[in-house]
Design a protein around this motif. Structure first.
Motif, PDB file in Angstrom:
ATOM      1  N   ALA A   1       6.983  -3.594  -7.169  1.00  0.00           N
ATOM      2  CA  ALA A   1       5.907  -4.151  -6.329  1.00  0.00           C
ATOM      3  C   ALA A   1       6.322  -5.523  -5.812  1.00  0.00           C
ATOM      4  O   ALA A   1       6.096  -5.870  -4.647  1.00  0.00           O
ATOM      5  CB  ALA A   1       4.613  -4.244  -7.125  1.00  0.00           C
ATOM      6  N   ALA A   2       6.951  -6.307  -6.687  1.00  0.00           N
ATOM      7  CA  ALA A   2       7.393  -7.643  -6.288  1.00  0.00           C
ATOM      8  C   ALA A   2       8.495  -7.554  -5.223  1.00  0.00           C
ATOM      9  O   ALA A   2       8.535  -8.355  -4.284  1.00  0.00           O
ATOM     10  CB  ALA A   2       7.906  -8.399  -7.514  1.00  0.00           C
ATOM     11  N   ARG A   3       9.359  -6.566  -5.348  1.00  0.00           N
ATOM     12  CA  ARG A   3      10.411  -6.383  -4.342  1.00  0.00           C
ATOM     13  C   ARG A   3       9.823  -6.047  -2.979  1.00  0.00           C
ATOM     14  O   ARG A   3      10.309  -6.510  -1.936  1.00  0.00           O
ATOM     15  CB  ARG A   3      11.348  -5.235  -4.740  1.00  0.00           C
ATOM     16  N   VAL A   4       8.813  -5.186  -2.999  1.00  0.00           N
ATOM     17  CA  VAL A   4       8.219  -4.764  -1.728  1.00  0.00           C
ATOM     18  C   VAL A   4       7.538  -5.945  -1.036  1.00  0.00           C
ATOM     19  O   VAL A   4       7.627  -6.107   0.183  1.00  0.00           O
ATOM     20  CB  VAL A   4       7.257  -3.585  -1.952  1.00  0.00           C
TER      21      VAL A   4
ATOM     22  N   ALA B   1       9.110   2.941   0.638  1.00  0.00           N
ATOM     23  CA  ALA B   1       8.825   1.517   0.879  1.00  0.00           C
ATOM     24  C   ALA B   1       9.801   0.615   0.134  1.00  0.00           C
ATOM     25  O   ALA B   1      10.142  -0.476   0.613  1.00  0.00           O
ATOM     26  CB  ALA B   1       7.390   1.202   0.459  1.00  0.00           C
ATOM     27  N   ILE B   2      10.244   1.063  -1.023  1.00  0.00           N
ATOM     28  CA  ILE B   2      11.150   0.239  -1.836  1.00  0.00           C
ATOM     29  C   ILE B   2      12.550   0.222  -1.209  1.00  0.00           C
ATOM     30  O   ILE B   2      13.208  -0.813  -1.148  1.00  0.00           O
ATOM     31  CB  ILE B   2      11.206   0.766  -3.288  1.00  0.00           C
TER      32      ILE B   2
ATOM     33  N   GLN C   1       0.831  -1.204   0.000  1.00  0.00           N
ATOM     34  CA  GLN C   1       0.000   0.000   0.000  1.00  0.00           C
ATOM     35  C   GLN C   1       0.870   1.262   0.000  1.00  0.00           C
ATOM     36  O   GLN C   1       0.537   2.244  -0.652  1.00  0.00           O
ATOM     37  CB  GLN C   1      -0.885  -0.035   1.255  1.00  0.00           C
ATOM     38  N   ARG C   2       1.965   1.202   0.737  1.00  0.00           N
ATOM     39  CA  ARG C   2       2.863   2.366   0.826  1.00  0.00           C
ATOM     40  C   ARG C   2       3.556   2.664  -0.507  1.00  0.00           C
ATOM     41  O   ARG C   2       3.958   3.794  -0.762  1.00  0.00           O
ATOM     42  CB  ARG C   2       3.923   2.133   1.907  1.00  0.00           C
TER      43      ARG C   2
END
Lengths: 358, 358, 358, 358
Positions: free
Chosen positions: D131-134, D336-337, D45-46
């Motif tokens: 997104a996948a990393r997060v 976030a990342i 979400q972040r």
């Protein structure tokens, strides 16, 4: 650790027998390859359970989806992600063995290693994982085909029924003509009958898959630790139930004298060839342009339809009952897996070989 | 590529047969290990040429020096670099084969792969490289010993002379009591006579080395591609002249029924044990605490003391004459190499296993 | 772990400051490269201590020997092993700090990590290790030169003396004309005076090394994690005393608007070029054919010629005295190291890029 | 190549901006970790677009599914596969740029590298991949939390608006209290106003994300090439739009004298501590137990809402128009990342450190 294979053409698989789904990521597939989804489907069909009376009658949906790495029918050089959803992953059939260690399965070793385990259908140790390998291997095969390389495996032994003919004397095009995948029709019939008998006796039996790669150019393979046959060997030994690997003259070759075993070089037109091929197409760990051939030994399947004494996680004596539907002999389905793993090794080494010279 | 082995306990070797020197770098040896240089020397002595009448009479100086990674007798956690200088690397003996492809050697494949090659004594493809592995393996053995793990190899077959006894029936402590390294004195004598005969006929013969690892705790090995036996298989297949690998019941196991092949679990005090050990101590690619055992097939040495027809780099028909002093059978010296590679795999997997649980 | 760098063109270094010797193994150097030992010597000379009044007066013998991988002046594709013996490794000078943690050195962290440590001259954490990198980097440079690629570094800042000119305005050929290795003669003189002053005050100061790679073809670099600048960044940050890395517009670029920062494409003959180069020659992690340029920040050397309070292994308060001969500022010697690491990254990525397309 | 990160705790991502879906496979997460799906959701979400007026208004569905590796709420030690389907991957919006090279994007470099490319939304080069990393980073965070380690990032600069306070003077718990993610309320308000202005001028601007890791035990990090800060640097530089990395005293530190820069050791109870922390918690590449802190520079987003001149695949001059909805400044979402990548590095090094000592 241990869920990836290859250096340049590298795959990583994930997924358990009864989880939501499984899949594979291929990193390093060169851009510009035509991706034929039908061929992936065909290969997966060859590995699939339930395909004949001598394989398990279990149904698995092996419908895969390519999520990435392919655009307008071609590989883009970015990772090819494929998933296969487990449409029917109910775990009720496994409650009776949830804390038991099935003999010669990975239940006990996973428990010792990880402390926790997904006991449903063997979890990660299930051969269901090889579906992902076959999907990836199909793409490796497409690449090899582009470079004129073929990989063909077949069943050469079931129990002590051994095909004495070498691959030269067989028409490997007939391998898929029968359900045991032995290209000799007479022997195939005997094998099928034998497996069916074993199945009826609620038991299992082992076998050997042989494999031939043709069209491999000289120069593939890395010296010392990553010899081509060492990587092929590892690839094969990583398949469930495999107990041995030999290439070229193999274990029989130890009995020969060097004078008979050596493969004499000669010239055929422009090409350097060898008169015999005890080397199995690999010398010093590097392909020499001759056919590569090898054998892979599979043990009898551990799941048998009989009661067996064992222990459980608490160390109590328990009975493991044979339930469900399992393969009496794994080799007919293993043919597709052996080809997939061989194709993955060759695709990887083909790419590596581009970096050898200035 | 291909000159490194292992993930955590990782070795990289370098060096040619007749270059200035060879060596190995061990990265990942844990700090605090007592390094016994005498043990390295002992292991290298076991691999060394010229040690008996049935090995090559060639002299090699295998005097190694540890350049780094050891301080006040203990490993420091930093890379252990070892070099072995080639004191006598004159290349005159090899001028007669400088452009010829020796049959079943790596001359042709290196030429195809790299375009240039160091033809002196096979260059990098020479088994001289294994001296570096044995040095590194000795350090792996020290680490294993610290954790109560032993690795013992022995010659179980020469030509068609095969020791039918299993390792249980042998006293492996007697392996080094004879020059062929077979722990059965009677069979050893026969093997020695046979190899000597082969040598006199200016020929060579193959053999099998068997190996047993005791004291391996359950939980070593990674699922899927890096199964413990797959890595052991690769390690063995990476040794010069190896043509096959099998573990546990191996190729013979394919003939068995599952009901006979399965290893039943039982409890012995606190420990989960198996009544039989067809699994060879490894289930699902992970050690189960039983003995690990496997066989390694070696082909007859390619260098024979006879004239052979071949081709050279220009594609002309040439005669390759057998000169120099070479092994009639490689297995007596290979025992040390098999042990070294097995020790390296186990040391590596022991460290990896520390990361399995939270 | 952590002593190897690169994927295809891969180096592994070993050796401590005061051990018997150090060295490097290069695995993956393509066959057929002309190896110019003189060029290795030249590069090592640029890194060597004692080369001028503003570097440490310590003497190190950096005489290397190539033990393998080169035959008749050419690389053979097998590992290139190089060793540099420490001719004078007596440890007497270090007894006074054997159990003390020198401030901002790696003494404490090595002790915590490994439990044991070679305290002589910092052991493995000493910048002496970079001699091995420079030797390997020289070979990478030879390969790059073959493909028309050059790598040039220079000192652009010492303390707060900062060269405001960009590399376009400088003649990088003049870098080695002065002992501080700043290609602007006027600024160089000031920097030298400043460093000398710092040295006399028994203190140290930091600096910045800038680097430019020209002739890099478009297409080098891997997407996502192994972006070309990410690998360059890691390479630079792995050099002793480095605290920061920026490429292209770097930290200053954050202040710009996108409309000003974007590099507009245009056509120059057949070539796609950009009008500006805030991207530093890399877009999406992949080279675009423009010059690659970046900056590397070095902290002031931790060893100062002053007494400092600290603690020892027993936790007692101790005084660390500045003894020996050390660099007042590391950047003049670091120029050669920065170039070496950049060359290693580019050589590696050049080889990897051969596997991108079918 | 290049789509995996880490050694033991290792992730592989796949997926394009507008393909069917994207995902990540985590290999090496230790067994027994409680997996909190809600926490993954929170982190995603972040990072998600459309979360405020100063981020892109584009909608992305970031609903992930864990397909494997988790059983009964706990990690099992087998690969954790996660997929995020792209629910709305229609490519109509991108036809206008299908053959154009957008300035300072990866269009041209991918085209040069691979020959083919998925032009929809930047394909693989899109920040959608993060997104996948997060998702993976959230699991790394859970593991770190178990060991008392926290990772907190925040926005410290936007354009030339720079927070002069160090992280000690801030309450990092307030980072998410505002939409720009700067823990200083006053500065946050100014930054938000500024970004909004930039957005209205149809332009973009860069920024800096700072990050602090607390509770990291001494001894994490590998010597020489895999220094902890080198790996952190690579991790950060692998994030889209990053142009620089510095840790501890960073680029400013070069101006200091060694006598001021050195961090003096002292004893606090049982613990060895440092009085200052210019080292940024890392000495010789290994954590020393102090806070680890670093800065990451992000360039202005390349997609601007203005017409730009460029070239296309055929080399013609074309106009690239700014369409769609894009971020005026990337740093609020990048927080976030940065945390995810830092967590992944620390989790990996924590596991590696278990193998350091005997």
């Amino acid at each position: 650790m241990g869920n990836s294979f290859g250096r340049i053409f590298r795959i990583s698989t994930f997924g358990e027998s009864h989880g939501l789904g499984l899949g594979v990521v291929i990193d390093g597939c060169p851009a510009g390859l035509d991706i034929d989804e039908e061929l992936i489907r065909t290969e997966m069909q060859r590995r699939k359970p339930g395909q004949s009376k001598i394989t398990t009658q279990r149904k698995e949906e092996d419908e895969f989806r390519i999520l990435s790495g392919v655009f307008e029918g071609k590989s883009t050089g970015t990772p090819i992600g494929m998933v296969i959803m487990n449409t029917d992953q109910k775990s009720k059939d496994y409650s009776h063995i949830s804390d038991k260690f099935r003999p010669s399965h990975a239940d006990y070793t996973y428990f010792e290693k990880y402390g926790v385990r997904d006991y449903r259908g063997g979890g990660r140790s299930s051969a269901r994982e090889t579906a992902a390998r076959v999907a990836a291997g199909a793409i490796a095969k497409m690449m090899l085909k582009h470079f004129g390389i073929s990989v063909q495996a077949y069943v050469s032994q079931v129990g002590d029924m051994k095909l004495e003919k070498s691959y030269h004397e067989l028409d490997l095009g007939q391998t898929d003509d029968n359900i045991v995948r032995c290209p000799d029709a007479g022997m195939a019939e005997k094998m099928i009958g034998f497996i069916d008998e074993v199945r009826k006796s609620r038991d299992t039996v082992g076998g050997v898959v042989s494999c031939v790669a043709k069209g491999v150019p000289p120069g593939l393979g890395e010296p010392v630790f990553d010899r081509l046959h060492a990587e092929l060997g590892k690839a094969m030994l990583s398949i469930n139930a495999v107990k041995g690997f030999e290439y070229g003259s193999g274990f029989e070759g130890v009995k020969m004298r060097g004078s008979a075993h050596n493969d004499a070089f000669y010239k055929e037109g422009d090409k350097v060839k060898t008169k015999t091929n005890h080397s199995g197409g690999i010398q010093g760990g590097i392909s020499n342009g001759e056919d590569i051939y090898f054998n892979v030994a599979f043990k009898p399947v551990a799941t048998i339809m009989q009661d067996q004494e064992s222990v459980n996680e608490s160390g109590e004596i328990v009975t493991v009952s044979g339930k469900g539907r399992h393969d009496p002999c794994v080799v007919p389905r293993a043919v597709a897996i052996v080809e997939a793993m061989a194709a993955l090794v060759l695709a990887d080494y083909l790419l590596i070989s581009r970096t050898n010279k200035l």
